[in-house]
Design an enzyme around this catalytic site. Structure first.
Site, PDB file in Angstrom:
ATOM      1  N   ARG A  37       0.840  -1.214   0.000  1.00  0.00           N
ATOM      2  CA  ARG A  37       0.000   0.000   0.000  1.00  0.00           C
ATOM      3  C   ARG A  37       0.867   1.253   0.000  1.00  0.00           C
ATOM      4  O   ARG A  37       2.036   1.228   0.378  1.00  0.00           O
ATOM      5  CB  ARG A  37      -0.912   0.038   1.229  1.00  0.00           C
ATOM      6  CG  ARG A  37      -0.187   0.128   2.588  1.00  0.00           C
ATOM      7  CD  ARG A  37      -0.080   1.524   3.175  1.00  0.00           C
ATOM      8  NE  ARG A  37       0.793   1.586   4.327  1.00  0.00           N
ATOM      9  CZ  ARG A  37       2.065   1.875   4.284  1.00  0.00           C
ATOM     10  NH1 ARG A  37       2.663   2.110   3.140  1.00  0.00           N
ATOM     11  NH2 ARG A  37       2.796   1.926   5.395  1.00  0.00           N
ATOM     12  N   GLU A  43      -0.717   9.874   8.711  1.00  0.00           N
ATOM     13  CA  GLU A  43       0.453   9.079   9.118  1.00  0.00           C
ATOM     14  C   GLU A  43       0.592   9.061  10.628  1.00  0.00           C
ATOM     15  O   GLU A  43       0.520  10.113  11.276  1.00  0.00           O
ATOM     16  CB  GLU A  43       1.695   9.678   8.461  1.00  0.00           C
ATOM     17  CG  GLU A  43       2.694   8.660   8.003  1.00  0.00           C
ATOM     18  CD  GLU A  43       2.158   7.755   6.897  1.00  0.00           C
ATOM     19  OE1 GLU A  43       1.669   6.648   7.224  1.00  0.00           O
ATOM     20  OE2 GLU A  43       2.235   8.152   5.726  1.00  0.00           O
ATOM     21  N   HIS A  44       0.819   7.870  11.144  1.00  0.00           N
ATOM     22  CA  HIS A  44       0.935   7.641  12.599  1.00  0.00           C
ATOM     23  C   HIS A  44      -0.359   8.037  13.324  1.00  0.00           C
ATOM     24  O   HIS A  44      -0.325   8.467  14.469  1.00  0.00           O
ATOM     25  CB  HIS A  44       2.155   8.385  13.182  1.00  0.00           C
ATOM     26  CG  HIS A  44       3.445   7.757  12.746  1.00  0.00           C
ATOM     27  ND1 HIS A  44       4.007   6.677  13.383  1.00  0.00           N
ATOM     28  CD2 HIS A  44       4.267   8.041  11.704  1.00  0.00           C
ATOM     29  CE1 HIS A  44       5.127   6.329  12.763  1.00  0.00           C
ATOM     30  NE2 HIS A  44       5.311   7.149  11.730  1.00  0.00           N
ATOM     31  N   ASP A  46      -3.119   5.726  12.873  1.00  0.00           N
ATOM     32  CA  ASP A  46      -3.939   4.501  13.004  1.00  0.00           C
ATOM     33  C   ASP A  46      -3.915   3.951  14.427  1.00  0.00           C
ATOM     34  O   ASP A  46      -4.953   3.590  14.985  1.00  0.00           O
ATOM     35  CB  ASP A  46      -3.573   3.438  11.953  1.00  0.00           C
ATOM     36  CG  ASP A  46      -2.135   2.956  11.962  1.00  0.00           C
ATOM     37  OD1 ASP A  46      -1.303   3.537  12.684  1.00  0.00           O
ATOM     38  OD2 ASP A  46      -1.845   1.972  11.238  1.00  0.00           O
ATOM     39  N   GLY A 136      11.204  -3.484   3.017  1.00  0.00           N
ATOM     40  CA  GLY A 136      11.602  -2.389   3.904  1.00  0.00           C
ATOM     41  C   GLY A 136      11.510  -1.019   3.252  1.00  0.00           C
ATOM     42  O   GLY A 136      12.165  -0.080   3.698  1.00  0.00           O
ATOM     43  N   SER A 140       4.713  -1.509   2.861  1.00  0.00           N
ATOM     44  CA  SER A 140       4.020  -2.635   3.515  1.00  0.00           C
ATOM     45  C   SER A 140       4.312  -3.997   2.906  1.00  0.00           C
ATOM     46  O   SER A 140       3.406  -4.794   2.660  1.00  0.00           O
ATOM     47  CB  SER A 140       2.508  -2.427   3.521  1.00  0.00           C
ATOM     48  OG  SER A 140       2.200  -1.398   4.362  1.00  0.00           O
ATOM     49  N   ASP A 186      -2.089  -1.035   7.425  1.00  0.00           N
ATOM     50  CA  ASP A 186      -1.451  -1.760   6.316  1.00  0.00           C
ATOM     51  C   ASP A 186      -2.188  -3.053   5.998  1.00  0.00           C
ATOM     52  O   ASP A 186      -2.454  -3.368   4.833  1.00  0.00           O
ATOM     53  CB  ASP A 186       0.018  -2.058   6.658  1.00  0.00           C
ATOM     54  CG  ASP A 186       0.811  -0.800   6.967  1.00  0.00           C
ATOM     55  OD1 ASP A 186       0.269   0.304   6.787  1.00  0.00           O
ATOM     56  OD2 ASP A 186       1.968  -0.921   7.397  1.00  0.00           O
TER      57      ASP A 186
HETATM   58  C1  GAF Z   1       3.703   1.557   9.653  1.00  0.00           C
HETATM   59  C2  GAF Z   1       2.677   0.808  10.510  1.00  0.00           C
HETATM   60  F1  GAF Z   1       2.714  -0.529  10.225  1.00  0.00           F
HETATM   61  C3  GAF Z   1       1.265   1.363  10.298  1.00  0.00           C
HETATM   62  O1  GAF Z   1       0.381   0.723  11.171  1.00  0.00           O
HETATM   63  C4  GAF Z   1       1.249   2.877  10.497  1.00  0.00           C
HETATM   64  O2  GAF Z   1       1.307   3.205  11.863  1.00  0.00           O
HETATM   65  C5  GAF Z   1       2.373   3.556   9.717  1.00  0.00           C
HETATM   66  O3  GAF Z   1       3.633   2.950   9.968  1.00  0.00           O
HETATM   67  C6  GAF Z   1       2.484   5.030  10.039  1.00  0.00           C
HETATM   68  O4  GAF Z   1       1.337   5.690   9.639  1.00  0.00           O
HETATM   69  O5  GAF Z   1       3.446   1.342   8.296  1.00  0.00           O
END
Ligand code: GAF
Length: 391
Positions: A37, A43-44, A46, A136, A140, A186
């Site tokens: 994905r 971002e950060h 979830d 990496g 995802s 993800d």
């Molecule tokens: C990584 C995590 F696996 C997700 O769950 C999410 O927190 C993301 O970082 C940051 O938005 O991909």
């Protein structure tokens, strides 16, 4: 000019060939895939039970394989990684010990998914994994492997859950077997992704609203910085703890429940770093809702502005960007026709995502190549379908 990647059918054909080579000319009974994905914004948020706006990619992990009569498991990966063996063998025993995390590390995702599979016991099988999701790279690769494996197990023995519980089981696999306390984004989008749509996911109710994203005049460009700083693993857990601390001081179940006004109200009880982390999360949740609305109206300038604000907040307040990602975002924003650009995923390396006019694609790629101090890889992508069985 952008990097070409194997199509799902090419990848599946390669996995089937390898299966035949490894397992004495046999053909696999089952073939499945699950996508990586890219997160457009949110971002950060979830694991703070807020909103995210990702889309599933045409980059996928494929699993082909067959059930066996015993309890033996053999998994072979086609992915190049000189540091780790390409094959793992283990026996499924009654207790959990056969599924304990160990080496090779890629096999921990497989073991974790078997452990959390909703229709145990799983019987023996042999399988081959092939993936076009860069390892990496912040797209995802691990969630796509977990979800592909879960989908494979469902073909051997159907489970009793719905798609959301499948995503949750795969998230648990990541927690217990990769020791990453990730949120649900993800795995959720890898299971439920929709062609021609991004998904606005409410990470508290676990409901998703598809947002159309199929304008032929628009391009979603992913740029892999091809760097991954070692902080990525440890700092993720630190950020989670900081958010939990902020929520506790705010007296809220999660930062999703707090407003900027609430935050200002407790500012004198928060240290500066905790304040900044919470500020990012509360602001980012608001931006994500606004961005989804802008996308529905095809208001790309507005969406792009929110992407840049998101990046700046991740850089300055959440401190999960790095100089390579900052360079790529700044360079992208110099090109006419680019609406917005930001880092995507956990941070400390990996990829940026850029929204731009289709006609500006070639010159944007050229400009990024010229301006970036490293060696980037580019993917022009479209929103794709979630996990599926292949014919
Ligand atoms: C990584 C995590 F696996 C997700 O769950 C999410 O927190 C993301 O970082 C940051 O938005 O991909």
């Amino acid at each position: 000019m952008a990097s070409s990647f194997s199509s799902v059918s090419e990848l599946a054909a390669a996995a089937r060939r390898l299966y035949g080579q490894v397992f004495g000319g046999e053909s696999p009974q089952v073939a499945v895939c699950a996508p990586g994905r890219v997160n457009l914004i949110g971002e950060h948020t979830d694991y703070n039970l807020g909103f995210v706006l990702p889309m599933a990619l045409p980059l996928v992990t494929v699993v082909v394989g067959s059930q066996t009569s015993g309890q033996d498991v053999t998994v072979v990966t086609a992915t190049e990684d000189a540091d780790e063996p390409h094959r793992v063998d283990f026996i499924l025993s009654g207790d959990a010990s056969s599924l304990s995390p160990g080496l090779p590390s890629w096999a921990n995702y497989v073991k974790g998914v078997i452990h959390h599979y909703r229709a145990p016991p799983v019987s023996g099988f042999k399988a081959v994994i092939a993936s076009s999701v860069p390892l990496g790279g912040g797209l995802s690769s691990s969630a796509s492997l977990e979800v592909a494996f879960y989908t494979f197990l469902q073909q051997l023995k159907p489970d009793d859950g719905d798609k959301v519980s499948k995503a949750v089981a795969c998230q648990k696999a990541e927690h217990t077997h990769a020791h990453v306390p990730c949120g649900i984004m993800d795995q959720f989008v890898s299971v439920l992704g929709r062609e021609r749509h991004a998904l606005l996911i409410d990470c508290r109710s676990l409901e998703a609203t598809p947002v159309p994203l199929a304008d032929p005049g628009l391009v979603i460009l992913i740029t892999n910085s091809n760097v991954k700083h070692s902080l990525a693993g440890s700092e993720y857990a630190v950020r989670r703890e900081q958010c939990e601390k902020a929520a506790a001081i705010l007296g809220k179940p999660s930062l999703r429940d707090a407003t900027m006004k609430d935050l200002e109200g407790v500012r004198d009880r928060l240290d500066e770093v905790t304040y900044q982390r919470a500020h990012h999360v509360i602001g980012e949740i608001e931006r994500t809702i606004q961005a989804a609305d802008a996308l529905k109206r095809a208001a790309y300038e507005e969406f792009g502005k929110l992407m840049v604000e998101s990046h700046n907040s991740l850089r300055d307040l959440y401190e999960v960007s790095c100089k390579e990602l900052d360079e790529l975002v700044a360079a992208a924003m110099e090109v006419e026709g680019v609406f917005g650009s930001r880092m995507t995923g956990g941070g400390f390396g990996g990829c940026t995502v850029t929204l731009l006019q289709a006609q500006a694609t070639d010159k944007t790629i050229l400009h990024l190549k010229e301006r970036y101090s490293g060696t980037p890889t580019f993917y022009v992508t479209t929103p794709s379908e979630g996990a599926r069985v292949l014919s």
